[in-house]
Design a protein around this motif. Structure first.
Motif, short mmCIF file in Angstrom:
data_model
loop_
_atom_site.label_atom_id
_atom_site.label_comp_id
_atom_site.label_asym_id
_atom_site.label_seq_id
_atom_site.Cartn_x
_atom_site.Cartn_y
_atom_site.Cartn_z
N GLU A 266 0.82 -1.21 0.00
CA GLU A 266 0.00 0.00 0.00
C GLU A 266 0.85 1.26 0.00
N GLU A 267 1.91 1.27 0.82
CA GLU A 267 2.77 2.43 0.90
C GLU A 267 4.22 1.99 0.88
N LYS A 268 4.99 2.68 0.10
CA LYS A 268 6.41 2.38 0.03
C LYS A 268 7.11 3.05 1.21
N LYS A 269 8.06 2.33 1.80
CA LYS A 269 8.91 2.90 2.83
C LYS A 269 10.33 2.90 2.28
N LEU A 270 11.10 3.88 2.70
CA LEU A 270 12.49 4.01 2.25
C LEU A 270 13.45 3.58 3.34
N SER A 271 14.44 2.80 2.96
CA SER A 271 15.49 2.45 3.89
C SER A 271 16.42 3.66 4.04
N PHE A 272 17.29 3.59 5.03
CA PHE A 272 18.24 4.67 5.25
C PHE A 272 19.10 4.89 4.01
N SER A 273 19.60 3.80 3.42
CA SER A 273 20.47 3.94 2.24
C SER A 273 19.69 4.51 1.04
N GLU A 274 18.41 4.13 0.90
CA GLU A 274 17.61 4.71 -0.18
C GLU A 274 17.40 6.21 0.04
N MET A 275 17.18 6.60 1.30
CA MET A 275 16.99 8.03 1.62
C MET A 275 18.25 8.82 1.29
N VAL A 276 19.41 8.27 1.66
CA VAL A 276 20.68 8.94 1.36
C VAL A 276 20.85 9.07 -0.16
N GLY A 277 20.56 7.99 -0.88
CA GLY A 277 20.67 8.03 -2.34
C GLY A 277 19.76 9.08 -2.95
N LEU A 278 18.54 9.18 -2.46
CA LEU A 278 17.61 10.19 -2.98
C LEU A 278 18.11 11.60 -2.71
N VAL A 279 18.59 11.82 -1.50
CA VAL A 279 19.10 13.15 -1.16
C VAL A 279 20.28 13.49 -2.05
N PHE A 280 21.16 12.53 -2.27
CA PHE A 280 22.31 12.77 -3.12
C PHE A 280 21.88 13.03 -4.56
N ASP A 281 20.88 12.29 -5.04
CA ASP A 281 20.38 12.46 -6.41
C ASP A 281 19.63 13.77 -6.61
N LEU A 282 19.01 14.29 -5.56
CA LEU A 282 18.15 15.47 -5.69
C LEU A 282 18.86 16.77 -5.35
N ARG A 283 20.16 16.74 -5.31
CA ARG A 283 20.89 17.99 -5.06
C ARG A 283 20.85 18.89 -6.28
N ASP A 284 20.81 20.20 -6.02
CA ASP A 284 20.88 21.17 -7.12
C ASP A 284 22.19 20.97 -7.87
N GLY A 285 22.17 21.21 -9.13
CA GLY A 285 23.37 21.09 -9.93
C GLY A 285 23.57 19.73 -10.54
N ASN A 286 22.82 18.73 -10.09
CA ASN A 286 22.91 17.41 -10.73
C ASN A 286 22.25 17.48 -12.10
N VAL A 287 22.84 16.81 -13.04
CA VAL A 287 22.26 16.77 -14.38
C VAL A 287 21.59 15.43 -14.59
N ALA A 288 20.62 15.39 -15.48
CA ALA A 288 19.95 14.14 -15.79
C ALA A 288 20.93 13.20 -16.49
N THR A 289 20.85 11.94 -16.10
CA THR A 289 21.71 10.92 -16.70
C THR A 289 20.87 9.98 -17.56
#
Length: 126
Positions: free
Chosen positions: A83-106
């Motif tokens: 019903e609802e997705k939960k994020l692990s700690f490592s997934e949360m870190v990855g998302l934060v790293f991916d969503l930083r300003d200045g990142n370009v689409a890959t």
């Protein structure tokens, strides 16, 4: 910024904010919503280059359940998944790293977007 620094900062935020209220080492959308409005959390996320407003806007997408189509015995597709997705700690870190300003689409980002759109169309067809 190093991945280790970001990881340590997020770990500290999770512990100090009490966001993981059920102590399952996973972050639900509700827990995330409570954590993301804390001034210290906002400050740290901005320090590591995350656009907090965009992160809040993406909350529903980040925690959207993973949808799979089960063809079943009769060939009718049935949507299955938690019903609802939960994020692990490592997934949360990855998302934060991916969503930083200045990142370009890959190419990977474009591929993920393609899979997401295909999944959404499949669910609409059901």
């Amino acid at each position: 910024l190093s991945l280790g620094f970001v990881r340590d900062q997020i770990q500290e935020l999770l512990e100090s904010s009490g966001a993981d209220k059920d102590n399952d080492q996973m972050i639900s959308k509700e827990e995330f919503s409570k954590m993301i409005v804390e001034p210290k959390v906002i400050s740290v996320l901005q320090d590591v280059g995350v656009d907090v407003v965009t992160l809040v806007d993406l909350k529903d997408t980040l925690f959207e359940r993973d949808v799979m189509v089960d063809e079943g015995e009769d060939g009718d597709g049935v949507l299955v998944g938690p019903e609802e997705k939960k994020l692990s700690f490592s997934e949360m870190v990855g998302l934060v790293f991916d969503l930083r300003d200045g990142n370009v689409a890959t190419v990977r980002d474009v591929g993920n977007l393609r899979k997401y759109i295909n999944t959404r169309f499949t669910s609409l067809e059901q």
